[in-house]
Design an enzyme around this catalytic site. Structure first.
Site, PDB file in Angstrom:
ATOM      1  CD  GLU A 108      49.580  29.480  23.169  1.00  0.00           C
ATOM      2  OE1 GLU A 108      50.836  30.285  22.934  1.00  0.00           O
ATOM      3  OE2 GLU A 108      49.700  28.175  23.893  1.00  0.00           O
TER       4      GLU A 108
ATOM      5  CG  HIS B 164      50.648  24.569  25.719  1.00  0.00           C
ATOM      6  ND1 HIS B 164      50.061  23.928  24.568  1.00  0.00           N
ATOM      7  CD2 HIS B 164      51.092  25.902  25.229  1.00  0.00           C
ATOM      8  CE1 HIS B 164      50.663  24.690  23.729  1.00  0.00           C
ATOM      9  NE2 HIS B 164      51.066  25.807  23.971  1.00  0.00           N
TER      10      HIS B 164
END
Ligand code: PGA
Length: 259
Positions: free
Chosen positions: A165, A94
């Site tokens: 993302e 992430h």
């Protein structure tokens, strides 16, 4: 292929009571959508053992894990330990871990290998880099994809859930700008092309590739309308059970509409 909606709770909520209430509200409604949608909730480590008692249709995910399997590594959690509590998925790479904790592509690559070895499904985020701008995303994603998938076999690659993302679209980033659904669609398709080069077009077509970054009840239909986008990684909006449910329902409606 079922649509996949993944909640990334990050360092939330503040109490176990809230965590339990959030997850059970989704769990109790899952039978309305389970034939078309799979939901994964990636909760903080400390909530995983108690939450495992409340999850039946909702799957449990972790937000990180060690690349090593055991030993003297202060503060880390292993894949085997996650498996003790019915954790089936783990978010890796992430952008917040890359930006604030210095996680590198080679660490992400090692974590993917470990996750796969212990039969955890890696949810691998691509698109996080400090100076990432909209027009240089293909370059960034291609570089990150190459690095995190180094030495992975075709079989291993097929077990990964990739998420596009872009760091600038994450709701909590300073000056966050949600990506347009066109941009999301193009980048998801681009990622699928990169995958196709490694595993072939037919196999790549069957792999889930998600979009993440400020997906909420107000904009979800913009993303769900593109069949290329297999689902969403949802941060802030997953902390409100009604908001999260609307996102799930919208992907469900879109799936029914197409079938
Ligand atoms: P957001 O977060 O939905 O709040 O933008 C998504 C994420 O960081 O995974």
């Amino acid at each position: 292929m079922k649509k996949l909606i993944i909640a990334n709770w990050k360092m939330n909520p503040k109490s176990l009571e809230e965590a339990r209430s959030l997850i059970t509200r989704t769990e109790h409604r899952m039978n309305q959508v389970a034939d078309k949608v799979q939901v994964v909730v990636a909760a903080p480590f400390i909530y995983l053992p108690p939450l495992s008692h409340y999850c039946h249709m909702v799957k449990l995910g972790a937000q990180n894990m060690s690349w090593l399997t055991e030993g003297a590594i202060t503060g880390e959690i292993s894949a085997q330990q996650l498996k003790l509590f019915n954790v089936s998925h783990v978010i890796l790479g992430h952008s917040e871990r890359r930006l604030y904790l210095g996680e590198t592509d080679s660490v992400v690559n090692a974590k993917i290998m470990t996750a796969l070895k212990y039969k955890l499904t890696p949810i691998v985020c691509l698109g996080g880099e400090e100076d990432a701008k909209q027009n240089n995303m293909p370059k960034i994603v291609s570089r990150q994809f190459g690095a995190v998938t180094t030495n992975l076999s075709q079989k291993q690659l097929e077990k990964i859930i990739f998420v596009y993302e872009p760091v600038w679209a994450i709701s909590t980033m300073e000056k966050s700008v949600p990506a347009s659904s066109e941009h999301a669609k193009v980048m998801v398709a681009y990622l699928r092309k990169l995958l196709a080069k490694k595993i072939g077009i037919a196999r790549a077509a069957n792999m889930p590739i998600l979009y993440g970054g400020t997906v909420n009840r107000s904009n979800v239909s913009q993303f769900s309308k593109h069949p290329e986008i297999s689902g969403a990684l949802v941060g802030a909006a997953s902390l409100d059970s009604e908001n999260f449910w609307e996102i799930i329902k919208e992907f469900y409606r879109e799936s029914i509409h197409r079938s």
